[in-house]
Write an enzyme that holds these catalytic residues in place. Structure first.
Site, PDB file in Angstrom:
ATOM      1  N   PRO A  56      -3.628  -0.212  -4.284  1.00 28.72           N
ATOM      2  CA  PRO A  56      -2.640   0.135  -5.274  1.00 28.72           C
ATOM      3  C   PRO A  56      -1.479   0.872  -4.617  1.00 28.72           C
ATOM      4  O   PRO A  56      -1.682   1.735  -3.767  1.00 28.72           O
ATOM      5  CB  PRO A  56      -3.401   1.061  -6.211  1.00 28.72           C
ATOM      6  CG  PRO A  56      -4.833   0.857  -5.926  1.00 28.72           C
ATOM      7  CD  PRO A  56      -4.971   0.061  -4.684  1.00 28.72           C
ATOM      8  N   GLU A  57      -0.301   0.521  -5.015  1.00 29.56           N
ATOM      9  CA  GLU A  57       0.888   1.210  -4.532  1.00 29.56           C
ATOM     10  C   GLU A  57       1.241   2.300  -5.554  1.00 29.56           C
ATOM     11  O   GLU A  57       0.500   2.505  -6.513  1.00 29.56           O
ATOM     12  CB  GLU A  57       2.025   0.203  -4.342  1.00 29.56           C
ATOM     13  CG  GLU A  57       1.610  -0.943  -3.415  1.00 29.56           C
ATOM     14  CD  GLU A  57       2.699  -1.973  -3.170  1.00 29.56           C
ATOM     15  OE1 GLU A  57       3.876  -1.611  -3.224  1.00 29.56           O
ATOM     16  OE2 GLU A  57       2.359  -3.142  -2.919  1.00 29.56           O
ATOM     17  N   ARG A  84     -14.329  -3.357  -0.798  1.00 29.98           N
ATOM     18  CA  ARG A  84     -14.217  -3.457   0.669  1.00 29.98           C
ATOM     19  C   ARG A  84     -14.570  -2.167   1.391  1.00 29.98           C
ATOM     20  O   ARG A  84     -14.540  -2.128   2.638  1.00 29.98           O
ATOM     21  CB  ARG A  84     -12.808  -3.908   1.050  1.00 29.98           C
ATOM     22  CG  ARG A  84     -12.582  -5.361   0.686  1.00 29.98           C
ATOM     23  CD  ARG A  84     -11.162  -5.805   0.905  1.00 29.98           C
ATOM     24  NE  ARG A  84     -10.812  -5.859   2.313  1.00 29.98           N
ATOM     25  CZ  ARG A  84      -9.587  -6.154   2.749  1.00 29.98           C
ATOM     26  NH1 ARG A  84      -8.631  -6.407   1.892  1.00 29.98           N
ATOM     27  NH2 ARG A  84      -9.343  -6.200   4.028  1.00 29.98           N
TER      28      ARG A  84
END
Length: 266
Positions: free
Chosen positions: A2-3, A108
């Site tokens: 997420p940015e 991940r």
DNA sequence: AATGGGACCTGCGCGC
DNA sequence: TGCGCGCAGGTCCCAT
């Protein structure tokens, strides 16, 4: 990860759910994501604490528990937070006194959680440059014209400007009609000005639409953000440009996939 | 100083 | 259907 817009969406949603709520239990399913302190101190240090404040620095979430106790969550690429019931895929689960759960999701396992006395001294916070919203156009001009790096790589350099990642860097450049390959010190004053406005617009729009779910990101209710369908170039390689119909090209820059319109972006 | 590559990880979609 | 490959919104570390 997420940015900035996705992390800000999480922060605002969580404020409505867990502010002043007490953490009664912490379950760590994957200890790899706990970077400090050790596992038992991490749990012991959190259980019984209330969430006093939820902050964000660029792409990093910070939960203030006490003046000298902070939970720092860096979602990296695939991290997100799911609020409500306990989730079987969670990597870490926080149980609150009202019976609700906050699940740290991270397929991940690249994200990281830290419990610390302070956050300002953490490397990945201390070395952050200003966020676009904190910058004046003149400051941005100085940053851009002082470097000869490719402009897209510069936009993603968190030490110079923080909060922009691989999606919104591409989108801002498309909006500003600037090729990601341009050396930043070759941009004219007008181009830099247009780019700066484009960055602010794209980030504001992305916050308004609750972020983009182009990969694993979901909001704390598990829902997709609405910005994904408004993206103009990201992930559109081979498809026609919305402006001129030229096929969108994809190249690698700074090790990351980069989409742009070879005709519109000069 | 800038750039390129690999590492960290899992999981998904694609082509064969 | 099943498998291998490439790729994924971030960051760090190393070599050149």
């Amino acid at each position: 990860m997420p940015e900035l817009p996705e992390v800000e969406t999480i922060r605002r949603d969580l404020e409505k759910k867990i502010l002043n709520k007490k953490i009664v239990e912490v379950k760590v399913i994957k200890k790899k994501v706990i970077k400090e302190p050790d596992l038992s101190e991490f749990k012991k240090g959190l259980e019984g604490e209330k969430v006093k404040e939820i902050l964000r620095k660029a792409k990093v979430l910070i939960f203030k528990l006490r003046d000298d106790k902070f939970l720092i969550v860096h979602l990296r690429i695939s991290g997100w937070l799911l609020y409500g019931e306990e989730d079987p895929k969670a990597r870490v689960v926080f149980k609150f006194s009202d019976g609700k759960f906050l699940n740290y999701m991270d397929p991940r396992l690249l994200g990281e959680l830290r419990l610390r006395k302070d956050f300002k001294d953490l490397k990945f916070i201390k070395e952050l440059g200003p966020e676009p919203f904190e910058l004046k156009e003149e400051d941005f001009k100085k940053i851009v014209s002082s470097k000869k790096t490719k402009i897209k790589v510069l936009l993603m350099d968190q030490a110079l400007i923080s909060g922009i990642g691989n999606v919104y860097a591409q989108e801002a450049l498309f909006r500003a009609k600037i090729s990601p390959l341009r050396e930043s010190n070759s941009l004219s004053s007008e181009e830099i000005s247009f780019l700066f406005k484009s960055i602010l617009e794209i980030l504001k729009e992305a916050i308004k639409y609750r972020g983009s779910s182009v990969d694993t990101y979901r909001d704390i209710g598990g829902r997709e953000g609405g910005m994904g369908q408004r993206l103009k170039v990201y992930g559109r390689q081979g498809e026609p440009c919305f402006v001129c119909k030229t096929p969108i090209r994809k190249i690698t820059l700074g090790g990351r996939g980069t989409c742009f319109c070879p005709k519109c972006q000069k």
